[in-house]
Design a protein around this motif. Structure first.
Motif, PDB file in Angstrom:
ATOM      1  N   GLU A   1      87.086  20.568  59.104  1.00 51.98           N
ATOM      2  CA  GLU A   1      87.030  20.507  57.628  1.00 51.98           C
ATOM      3  C   GLU A   1      88.456  20.290  57.227  1.00 51.98           C
ATOM      4  OE1 GLU A   1      84.589  21.172  55.709  1.00 51.98           O
ATOM      5  OE2 GLU A   1      82.994  21.497  56.924  1.00 51.98           O
ATOM      6  N   ALA A   2      89.320  19.849  58.280  1.00 57.37           N
ATOM      7  CA  ALA A   2      90.669  19.623  57.825  1.00 57.37           C
ATOM      8  C   ALA A   2      91.003  18.537  57.203  1.00 57.37           C
ATOM      9  CB  ALA A   2      91.687  19.843  58.755  1.00 57.37           C
ATOM     10  N   LYS A   3      91.727  18.047  56.060  1.00 55.25           N
ATOM     11  CA  LYS A   3      92.009  16.766  55.408  1.00 55.25           C
ATOM     12  C   LYS A   3      93.318  16.366  56.018  1.00 55.25           C
ATOM     13  CE  LYS A   3      89.153  17.819  51.361  1.00 55.25           C
ATOM     14  NZ  LYS A   3      89.265  17.836  49.861  1.00 55.25           N
ATOM     15  N   PHE A   4      94.156  17.237  56.306  1.00 57.52           N
ATOM     16  CA  PHE A   4      95.471  16.860  57.059  1.00 57.52           C
ATOM     17  C   PHE A   4      95.944  17.775  57.997  1.00 57.52           C
ATOM     18  CE2 PHE A   4      96.560  19.481  53.361  1.00 57.52           C
ATOM     19  CZ  PHE A   4      97.684  20.131  53.757  1.00 57.52           C
TER      20      PHE A   4
ATOM     21  N   TYR B   1      86.646  13.362  57.428  1.00 60.22           N
ATOM     22  CA  TYR B   1      87.594  13.160  56.323  1.00 60.22           C
ATOM     23  C   TYR B   1      88.312  11.797  56.916  1.00 60.22           C
ATOM     24  CZ  TYR B   1      86.141  17.346  53.710  1.00 60.22           C
ATOM     25  OH  TYR B   1      85.677  18.277  53.125  1.00 60.22           O
ATOM     26  N   GLY B   2      87.989  11.661  58.039  1.00 62.14           N
ATOM     27  CA  GLY B   2      88.875  10.457  58.771  1.00 62.14           C
ATOM     28  C   GLY B   2      90.199  10.889  59.303  1.00 62.14           C
ATOM     29  N   LEU B   3      90.283  12.179  59.586  1.00 62.96           N
ATOM     30  CA  LEU B   3      91.462  12.662  60.162  1.00 62.96           C
ATOM     31  C   LEU B   3      91.357  12.479  61.674  1.00 62.96           C
ATOM     32  CD1 LEU B   3      94.440  14.325  59.779  1.00 62.96           C
ATOM     33  CD2 LEU B   3      92.872  16.437  60.145  1.00 62.96           C
ATOM     34  N   SER B   4      92.627  11.797  62.294  1.00 57.49           N
ATOM     35  CA  SER B   4      92.656  11.714  63.695  1.00 57.49           C
ATOM     36  C   SER B   4      92.732  13.032  64.381  1.00 57.49           C
ATOM     37  CB  SER B   4      93.728  10.832  64.149  1.00 57.49           C
ATOM     38  OG  SER B   4      93.890  10.848  65.755  1.00 57.49           O
TER      39      SER B   4
ATOM     40  N   MET C   1      83.058  12.798  72.157  1.00 55.01           N
ATOM     41  CA  MET C   1      83.614  13.718  71.033  1.00 55.01           C
ATOM     42  C   MET C   1      84.292  12.614  70.001  1.00 55.01           C
ATOM     43  SD  MET C   1      86.551  16.600  71.181  1.00 55.01           S
ATOM     44  CE  MET C   1      85.545  17.929  71.964  1.00 55.01           C
ATOM     45  N   ALA C   2      83.985  12.838  68.808  1.00 57.94           N
ATOM     46  CA  ALA C   2      84.506  11.938  67.716  1.00 57.94           C
ATOM     47  C   ALA C   2      86.061  12.054  67.796  1.00 57.94           C
ATOM     48  CB  ALA C   2      83.795  12.243  66.623  1.00 57.94           C
ATOM     49  N   LYS C   3      86.795  10.763  67.580  1.00 57.24           N
ATOM     50  CA  LYS C   3      88.010  10.895  67.466  1.00 57.24           C
ATOM     51  C   LYS C   3      88.702  11.095  65.923  1.00 57.24           C
ATOM     52  CE  LYS C   3      88.921   7.470  71.289  1.00 57.24           C
ATOM     53  NZ  LYS C   3      89.223   6.072  71.618  1.00 57.24           N
ATOM     54  N   VAL C   4      87.870  11.390  65.107  1.00 57.18           N
ATOM     55  CA  VAL C   4      88.297  11.285  63.781  1.00 57.18           C
ATOM     56  C   VAL C   4      87.115  12.185  63.166  1.00 57.18           C
ATOM     57  CG1 VAL C   4      89.652   9.345  63.343  1.00 57.18           C
ATOM     58  CG2 VAL C   4      86.983   9.279  62.599  1.00 57.18           C
TER      59      VAL C   4
END
Length: 271
Positions: free
Chosen positions: A48-51, A7-10, A1-4
């Protein structure tokens, strides 16, 4: 599973955001009120979250979370529950301790209590008590109450069901621990369970009636206008009562009506 996400959100939600989510959810699953929870990005979903927006994140128990991810619960159901979280409606989040083993042992600061029916009694009222199984194969039953420094209940235990009050400043449940704070970085209760038969009270800042109870590491201090008692490295084994202090029966009756009224009106644990 990707850690981000894209959008690069952790995936790691910051501590302050997690606390806001807990507070607005009443410290339990917004659908059923159970206290062992997971964080769920509702709208938008995490990918889909940016923050990490606390207003778009909620708490779900593993069961309700699974029903959402497998399509048995809709997002609409979750959004409706976020408006009226179950724990805020009842006043507490809840779950159960596992005491399916032998008679539970309790470690309170520097005091260990083994096979003890009433580990702590104050003003003739049990703060913790353990009852025998009601039938063969059933678990031992733990009941008790913990309060904050002002005497307001924060965590109650009723026959193994723990109830964390939703009006606390913060309640965090993780890795077998229940931590209650009354302000940032100020823990008033830290309780840890080691199933199936051990419970540890590692930190406690509590008032019960006129008694202040402070537990830190290997010491337990009980202070009142009448006395100041500190215990460490103590063992109570195979006894009905571990420690009983400030008995209204065996000590001078100093303002008995005031003390009795205060305790009976505020606390519900009965012997």
């Amino acid at each position: 599973m990707a850690k981000v996400n894209k959008y690069g959100l952790s995936r790691t939600i910051p501590a302050d955001v997690r606390r806001k989510v807990r507070q607005q959810s009443g410290y339990g699953c917004v659908i059923c009120g159970m206290g062992v929870i997971q964080y769920e990005h509702v709208v938008p979903e995490y990918h889909e979250a940016k923050f990490h927006d606390p207003l778009a994140i909620t708490l779900l128990c593993p069961s309700c979370h699974s029903k959402v991810t497998t399509g048995f619960y809709s997002k609409q159901k979750v959004l409706q529950a976020m408006k009226l979280p179950a724990a805020k409606q009842t006043g507490f989040s809840k779950d159960f301790f596992d005491f399916c083993g032998p008679h539970p042992s309790i470690k309170i600061g520097g005091m260990t209590l083994v096979r003890c029916h009433s580990p702590v009694i104050i003003y003739d009222r049990p703060i913790l008590k353990i009852e025998s199984p009601k039938e063969l194969g059933a678990p031992f039953l733990l009941s008790g109450i913990f309060c904050d420094k002002e005497g307001k209940p924060t965590l109650e235990i009723v026959e193994n069901e723990w109830r964390a009050h939703s009006d606390s400043w913060d309640v965090e449940v993780s890795a077998g621990e229940i931590t209650v704070r009354d302000s940032p970085r100020n823990i008033v209760l830290k309780l840890k369970v080691l199933p199936p038969d051990v419970i540890l009270v590692e930190t406690l800042k509590m008032r019960f009636g006129f008694v202040d109870i402070n537990i830190n590491g290997e010491t337990i201090n009980l202070k009142s206008p009448m006395s100041d008692l500190t215990l460490s490295h103590c063992l109570a084994e195979d006894c009905r009562v571990g420690i009983s202090i400030y008995s209204l029966i065996s000590t001078p009756q100093i303002y008995p009506s005031l003390l009795t009224r205060l305790i009976r009106n505020t606390y519900s644990i009965t012997s």
